[in-house]
Design a protein around this motif. Structure first.
Motif, mmCIF file in Angstrom:
data_model
loop_
_atom_site.group_PDB
_atom_site.id
_atom_site.type_symbol
_atom_site.label_atom_id
_atom_site.label_comp_id
_atom_site.label_asym_id
_atom_site.label_seq_id
_atom_site.Cartn_x
_atom_site.Cartn_y
_atom_site.Cartn_z
ATOM 1 N N GLY A 218 -2.611 -30.081 -52.060
ATOM 2 C CA GLY A 218 -3.969 -29.715 -51.696
ATOM 3 C C GLY A 218 -4.051 -28.765 -50.507
ATOM 4 N N ARG A 219 -2.946 -28.152 -50.144
ATOM 5 C CA ARG A 219 -2.953 -27.186 -49.035
ATOM 6 C C ARG A 219 -3.204 -25.790 -49.582
ATOM 7 N N PRO A 220 -3.805 -24.925 -48.760
ATOM 8 C CA PRO A 220 -4.088 -23.579 -49.265
ATOM 9 C C PRO A 220 -2.811 -22.750 -49.433
ATOM 10 N N LEU A 221 -2.851 -21.884 -50.447
ATOM 11 C CA LEU A 221 -1.765 -20.933 -50.665
ATOM 12 C C LEU A 221 -2.089 -19.671 -49.878
ATOM 13 N N LYS A 222 -1.148 -19.248 -49.039
ATOM 14 C CA LYS A 222 -1.355 -17.996 -48.292
ATOM 15 C C LYS A 222 -0.881 -16.852 -49.164
ATOM 16 N N LYS A 223 -1.805 -16.320 -49.957
ATOM 17 C CA LYS A 223 -1.412 -15.261 -50.885
ATOM 18 C C LYS A 223 -1.044 -14.007 -50.109
ATOM 19 N N PRO A 224 -0.028 -13.295 -50.553
ATOM 20 C CA PRO A 224 0.360 -12.092 -49.817
ATOM 21 C C PRO A 224 -0.685 -10.998 -49.992
ATOM 22 N N THR A 225 -0.943 -10.298 -48.932
ATOM 23 C CA THR A 225 -1.806 -9.131 -49.065
ATOM 24 C C THR A 225 -0.890 -7.920 -49.102
ATOM 25 N N ILE A 226 -0.993 -7.186 -50.172
ATOM 26 C CA ILE A 226 -0.101 -6.033 -50.304
ATOM 27 C C ILE A 226 -0.904 -4.774 -49.979
ATOM 28 N N GLN A 227 -0.805 -4.365 -48.729
ATOM 29 C CA GLN A 227 -1.514 -3.158 -48.313
ATOM 30 C C GLN A 227 -0.532 -2.256 -47.596
ATOM 31 N N TYR A 228 -0.660 -1.001 -47.841
ATOM 32 C CA TYR A 228 0.225 -0.064 -47.157
ATOM 33 C C TYR A 228 -0.434 1.305 -47.051
ATOM 34 N N ALA A 229 0.050 2.071 -46.122
ATOM 35 C CA ALA A 229 -0.460 3.444 -45.959
ATOM 36 C C ALA A 229 0.281 4.349 -46.936
ATOM 37 N N THR A 230 -0.398 5.359 -47.418
ATOM 38 C CA THR A 230 0.272 6.322 -48.303
ATOM 39 C C THR A 230 0.156 7.698 -47.680
ATOM 40 N N SER A 231 1.052 8.585 -48.092
ATOM 41 C CA SER A 231 0.967 9.962 -47.597
ATOM 42 C C SER A 231 1.647 10.892 -48.590
ATOM 43 N N GLY A 232 1.434 12.138 -48.423
ATOM 44 C CA GLY A 232 2.016 13.154 -49.297
ATOM 45 C C GLY A 232 1.239 13.270 -50.588
ATOM 46 N N GLU A 233 1.853 13.958 -51.534
ATOM 47 C CA GLU A 233 1.186 14.200 -52.810
ATOM 48 C C GLU A 233 1.178 12.936 -53.643
ATOM 49 N N SER A 234 0.124 12.793 -54.423
ATOM 50 C CA SER A 234 0.015 11.627 -55.308
ATOM 51 C C SER A 234 1.073 11.712 -56.401
ATOM 52 N N ILE A 235 1.427 10.521 -56.921
ATOM 53 C CA ILE A 235 2.396 10.449 -58.024
ATOM 54 C C ILE A 235 1.788 10.991 -59.313
ATOM 55 N N GLU A 236 0.466 10.937 -59.369
ATOM 56 C CA GLU A 236 -0.192 11.349 -60.608
ATOM 57 C C GLU A 236 0.141 12.807 -60.940
#
Lengths: 872, 352
Positions: A218-236
């Motif tokens: 019954g304890r909370p799950l600390k879900k990972p937050t996946i956030q990061y900075a991006t730079s340069g040209e997009s992969i698209e």
């Protein structure tokens, strides 16, 4: 799955639970902990009689003896070139510590270090593993002098602390490790070795296990937050993906990171990977493995520049990469990164670019293209475990100099197909383990993002904006309706709709309640929940697990007892076994599988039920002769002085394109001395035909067969033609027995005594009607008389006895042969048979005259019918 | 006359003192109280005496006779006692010599263990149901909710039988007794398809797995399953039934625990551990220091299996469990080599 507790704690607060508590909760919820391996944390003290719960290995670090310290200067040893003296600070005092560690040797004589080295320092009296010993040998650190310099402490390698086998150098901790802190508080750990069930593939990762523990506690799950900075040209626009068979490849995601610097991962990452059973390689490979172990999504890293180059080889104006997933052509070859060239079949799936194949999807990277150099040896994540022995860190780092841009793959594959492929090519790996049990496509994107994040963190690279995501076939979202009534009906517990929703909510099911119906939506990390009645069972199991199996009460079945039908066949066979055992015959149970050659020593058949995949050439067919099987056991026990063995069981008669018939048989084999040798029993005679026959008579009598006859036979190939009989019950042949034919006996190593065998058809015997009446015990006294008659040799004893009984009728209550005698006086070709006769009447005491009258009648009859003569 | 009688008595009693055995006793009797003994002569001659003397002498002679007979009886007892004492002293056996035995047959230990299990189940109302050892893939796997190529099949590698082209339904050696569940359910359901009867059966028998024969693994082994199907059968009933069974099988007070597990043909599924009956949970070789011994796998019969057996899973429910008699024996008797069972060495078999 090896789960380091420290990693688990990233996602759930279990600081108040002991390692055993955690292991117990996981075990009871279906994630069985096979072993707890302690790497620093305190082990339970069993010496105080505490009960064991788990197999436990490893080492606990003494809190006051092992601490984080810093080396401020590395100085030469006055008397030894290969040793150094370290100026070490433990947070309060200075110490001089002697070491031979090669990984700080280059700092010798460099003066005070700009940045002190953080190390694991063991004080005098510490108990550690001996780094120089073979295997794991505990030793206690004592004050000593090495080459004239006093030593009372040491800086530790991973081996000495029980973290790994590594003893090439000392551990160098992160710069922010606080000097003076107890090592167990800083990085004490324990590893749970967990069996992952086929329906729990979702839990073959740290978050999955943390989620389960969250539901169980019954304890909370600390879900990972996946956030990061991006730079340069997009992969698209730089990469495209073509999926030719969405059934086999429902999703394919790519991300890009530029300008990475390949180097070893931070120490704590390496330590966690090692504890989890994965060898650290470098920060890029480690990131793919770390993300896989954490989230459950296997990743595959390509050297982006190599792929661009391959496109340019096709068309030098292009530098956009196209990844294609397709079925292999039958017979297509791929050299996998373990160096083996594999011939593929059409069911295998390949990841390719326009130039050719890159990897065996979900199983192992390929070596055909140049990516082999960059992505197989250095960057492949899918095959890391399989090739761990071959890849050296040195090799990796030389190659990695060139690798600066990484294309990271996360994909979803059909688990049945991956399972077959991995089995077909015998390629077990961390990746194929997961993919062959089912990884939810939703994890592909999360995995790639987590991988990129870790790479950026550990390698200084820059993540390109965007992902390329081809997701043609999202899985059907399973929705199941469940009611408190169903829960009560199947689990036997009363739970409200709200409570059901709450229990499932802990496992991230989305529940909505309409009256008494809970509508349950499956969370996007699991593929094990079905639809309809199956879905109900699937969800009920989750309710039960979340509620806790241990909390469900133990009740007795309230349903009425069903009709008690018994099992006459089974019961009858058990009766036969009991009689045989009471006759001194030992039961054996033999293998159903044998071979025509083994049985052929006794008897051969036209056809056999053959095993398609025999495990040994010794066992290729199902037995057709139970006697042959028991004879083999006699051979194995040939040293025994006397053997009487029986087996009851099926033989297998083949039927074309169908399951074989399985008739039930009884085999008896007897050989050796009649009585066991003892201080007062010497040279007991060997058992013969009549020892076996007597037991058969008693067996059949015990099974209440009255109408039993024995007919000589010479038609059983493996029996002595003059010492063999058919057994008839109620006129029906139910078995044969006799002495083993001398030529057959020669083929067995069974000693020189006669071997007696019986082969009964239990189905036929069981079909014969038994007689349950008894002969009343006579009230009036009997008259006993012996008579001896001389008959021709050709007259069977059974015929004489039958005539006596027939003629004597009710006046003769028993006839028993007590002597068979031959000599010249009687005449050649003649024999004398002597009988005890018992004359008795049911209603009166017979007079001598009445008895004599019966006797005379009998003698007359024997004279007339058999030419018998009464012997004087 | 009285003197004569006194003399007779004295002589007889003196002579009796030297009597040491039965023969001498007999001779003494003839000589002193026999027909022609002096005493009897006195009786014989009583008629010659006067009417007055006769009763006096008669009484006196009778007195002597009684005295002599009493002395004889006493002497006889003494002689017997002496003879017995002598015999007892002489008839000393070497009681350490081995006893005389007979040839004894034993049931194979697996049969004995199967009987123990089935006897307990019989008390609980479970009927024995047996079925064939060679099965179709359909009965051994598909009907039990193992689709072709399902990962759960990896748990049960099989021996296949050559039988021509049969597509997805090859013939194999049964890997468990569970195909009997389908056979039994169909048999029961056929008796009344619209309202099939409840079932409570035990399924014993030989099973086969594609495994190398080693000290810890065998290619053939016995299994016993219990199956209950009815209209109100719950997971709580499963727990209660297993607890009752464990008490009988492993002793009153045997502690058990239920662990969630996975079997394709049951859901929810569980494995049951019993507290190690060797060390009582303190930790030993047998339980590998875990304190618990895995004793059986169980669960609620999967709805697909009920359906395949002819029972509507929305009305019926049931549970099943399976266990291995050889494993139980290995734990109970500390047998560390499973090959003993089909090796049939009489030196092993005769210990049970």
């Amino acid at each position: 799955m090896k789960l380091p507790i420290s990693w688990l704690k990233d996602f759930i607060d279990v600081s108040d639970l002991s390692v055993e508590d955690i292991a117990r909760k996981l075990t009871l919820a279906g994630m069985e902990v096979d072993e707890i391996h302690y790497v620093g944390l305190a082990m339970p003290d069993y010496s105080k009689g505490e009960k064991h719960e788990f197999k436990t290995t490893g080492i606990s670090w003494q809190k006051d003896k092992l601490v984080v310290a810093e080396i401020r200067e590395v100085m030469p040893h006055p008397n030894a070139d290969r040793l150094t003296l370290c100026d070490l600070y433990d947070g309060s005092e200075q110490h001089t510590v002697l070491t031979g560690a090669p990984n700080i040797f280059h700092l010798k004589g460099m003066g005070k270090l700009d940045k002190p080295l953080k190390v694991a320092w063991a004080k005098e009296g510490s108990t550690l593993y001996d780094g120089h010993a073979e295997g794991l040998v505990l030793t206690t650190l004592k004050r000593t002098k090495i080459r004239g310099v006093e030593s009372y402490s040491m800086v530790c390698s991973e081996k000495e602390l029980g973290i790994s086998e590594e003893h090439d150098g000392i551990i160098l901790l992160a710069d922010d490790a606080p000097a003076g802190m107890s090592l167990v508080d800083y990085m004490g750990d324990a590893v749970l070795d967990i069996s992952i069930l086929p329906n729990m593939a979702r839990n073959a990762n740290v978050i999955g296990l943390a989620r389960e523990l969250s539901a169980m506690t019954g304890r909370p799950l600390k879900k990972p937050t996946i956030q990061y900075a991006t730079s340069g040209e997009s992969i698209e626009g730089k990469v495209s993906i073509e999926i030719t068979n969405p059934e086999l490849n429902p999703r394919f995601v790519l991300g890009l990171i530029r300008n990475v610097t390949i180097q070893p991962s931070p120490y704590q990452v390496q330590r966690r990977l090692r504890l989890a059973g994965v060898r650290p390689i470098n920060n890029i490979v480690d990131a793919t493995n770390y993300a896989m172990l954490e989230l459950g999504e296997p990743l595959h890293a390509f050297d982006y520049d190599v792929l661009v180059e391959r496109v340019a080889q096709i068309d030098n104006l292009r530098h956009d990469i196209k990844i294609i997933t397709r079925n292999a052509a039958d017979g297509e070859k791929l050299t996998t990164l373990d160096g083996n060239t594999r011939t593929l079949t059409a069911s295998n799936v390949l990841v390719c670019d326009e130039k050719g194949s890159l990897s065996l999807a979900g199983v192992m990277g390929g070596a055909e293209s140049e990516v082999y150099d960059a992505s197989k040896e250095v960057l492949d994540a899918t095959g890391v475990e399989a090739k761990a022995g071959e890849v050296t860190t040195g090799k990796a780092s030389t190659r990695s100099v060139n690798t600066t841009n990484i294309l990271l793959e996360g994909a979803a594959w059909n688990f049945i197909n991956i399972r077959r492929t991995a089995k077909q090519h015998n390629l077990p790996s961390e990746a194929s383990f997961r993919f062959s049990r089912g990884v939810h496509p939703a994890l592909a994107e999360m995995g790639v993002r987590r991988g990129l994040q870790l790479m950026a963190e550990w390698s200084g690279g820059a993540i390109a904006p965007g992902l390329v995501d081809n997701y043609p076939l999202p899985p059907k979202e399973a929705v199941v309706d469940i009611t408190p009534k169903e829960v009560k009906r199947l689990l036997g517990i009363e739970l409200s709709a709200q409570k059901i929703a709450e229990l499932l909510g802990h496992l991230e099911f989305e529940c909505s309640i309409y009256g008494e119906i809970v509508t349950v939506k499956t969370p996007p990390h699991r593929l094990d929940i079905g639809e309809g009645v199956i879905g109900v069972a699937d969800v009920l199991e989750e309710v039960a697990r979340s509620y806790g199996y241990d909390r469900i009460p133990e009740t007795r079945i309230s349903d009425p007892l069903p009709p008690q039908v018994g099992n006459p066949i089974h019961e009858w066979e058990e009766r036969a076994r009991d009689i045989l055992v009471s006759l001194g015959i030992q039961e054996v149970v033999t293998y159903r599988m044998t071979s025509p050659e083994r049985e052929g020593r006794l008897v051969s058949f036209d056809d056999y039920t053959r095993i398609a995949n025999p495990i040994t050439p010794e066992r290729t067919t199902l037995r057709r002769s139970l006697v042959a099987s028991v004879l083999e056991i006699v051979e194995k026990n040939a040293r025994a002085e006397s053997l009487s063995l029986f087996e009851v069981g099926p033989i297998f008669e083949p039927r074309k394109n169908d399951v074989p018939n399985e008739p039930r048989k009884l085999a008896i084999v007897m050989t050796g001395r009649r009585l066991a040798s003892a201080w007062d029993v010497k040279d007991s005679p060997a058992m013969d035909f009549f020892d076996l026959k007597g037991r058969i008579e008693l067996l059949l009598a015990g099974l209440r067969y009255i109408d039993v006859s024995y007919v000589p036979t010479d038609s059983v190939s493996y029996l002595h033609p003059g010492k063999a009989a058919e057994v008839k019950v109620n006129g029906q042949v139910i078995g044969v027995f006799g002495e083993l034919h001398p030529l057959v006996k020669e083929k067995y190593e069974v000693g020189d005594k006669p071997v007696l065998v019986a082969d009964f058809d239990l189905d036929a015997l069981r079909a014969a009607s038994p007689a349950y009446g008894i002969v009343p015990v006579a009230e009036f006294p009997p008259v006993f008389e012996d008579i001896a008659v001389i008959v021709d040799e050709s007259v069977p004893a059974a015929r004489v006895e039958a005539l006596i009984k027939q003629t004597g009728g009710k006046g003769v209550s028993a006839v028993s042969l007590f002597d068979v005698y031959r000599d010249e006086k009687i005449g050649t070709g003649k024999k004398s048979l002597a009988y005890n006769l018992t004359y008795q009447a049911a209603d009166k005491t017979l007079t001598d005259a009445e008895a004599a009258a019966i006797r005379n009648k009998i003698v007359k009859r024997l004279e007339q019918e058999l030419g018998a003569k009464l012997r004087g | 006359m009285q003197d004569k009688l006194n003399a007779i008595e004295k002589a007889a009693l003196e002579s009796l003192e030297s009597v040491k055995d039965q023969a001498a006793l007999d001779a003494w009797r003839v000589a002193h109280v026999g027909r022609s003994s002096p005493l009897m002569q006195v009786f014989a001659e009583l008629g010659k005496l006067s009417k007055e003397e006769r009763p006096v002498v008669g009484q006196a002679a009778n007195k002597v006779k009684v005295a002599l007979e009493a002395a004889l009886a006493e002497r006889t007892e003494a002689v017997k006692a002496a003879a017995l004492a002598k015999a007892l002293e002489e008839e000393q056996l070497d009681v350490t010599l081995p006893g005389r035995t007979v040839n004894v047959g034993h049931l194979h230990p697996s049969t004995q263990q199967l009987r123990r299990v089935l006897a307990i189940l019989a008390d609980m109302g479970f009927q024995v149901y047996t079925s064939r050892e060679v099965e179709t893939d359909e009965m051994n796997f598909q009907m039990l909710n193992f689709p072709p190529h399902h990962p759960a099949r990896e748990m049960q590698d099989s021996f296949y039988v050559e039988a021509g082209e049969r597509g997805d339904n090859p013939i194999l050696m049964r890997t468990h007794t569970s195909p009997g569940q389908i056979r039994a359910m169909r048999e029961y359901a056929a008796t009344n398809p619209s309202d099939p009867p409840a079932i409570r059966i035990a399924l014993p028998g030989m099973c086969f797995r594609y495994e190398q024969v080693t000290t810890r693994s065998e290619m053939q082994f016995n299994q016993v399953e219990g199956l209950v199907v009815g209209k109100g059968i719950t997971f709580a009933d499963l727990k209660g039934t297993i607890a009752d069974f464990a008490q009988r099988m492993f002793g009153q007070g045997a502690r058990t625990r239920f662990r969630a597990s996975y079997f394709p043909f049951t859901e929810p599924s569980a494995e049951v551990d019993a507290e190690c009956f060797v060390c009582g949970g303190k930790g030993c070789q047998v339980c590998k220091n875990s304190g618990w011994l895995e004793i059986l796998g169980c669960g609620m019969v999967h709805p697909v299996v009920l359906q395949n057996g002819g029972y509507d899973p929305t009305i019926y429910s049931g549970f099943a469990w399976g266990m291995g008699p050889e494993r139980q024996l290995m734990l109970r008797y500390k047998i560390n080599d499973i090959r003993y069972f089909w090796g049939n060495d009489v030196r092993f078999l005769s210990q049970f």
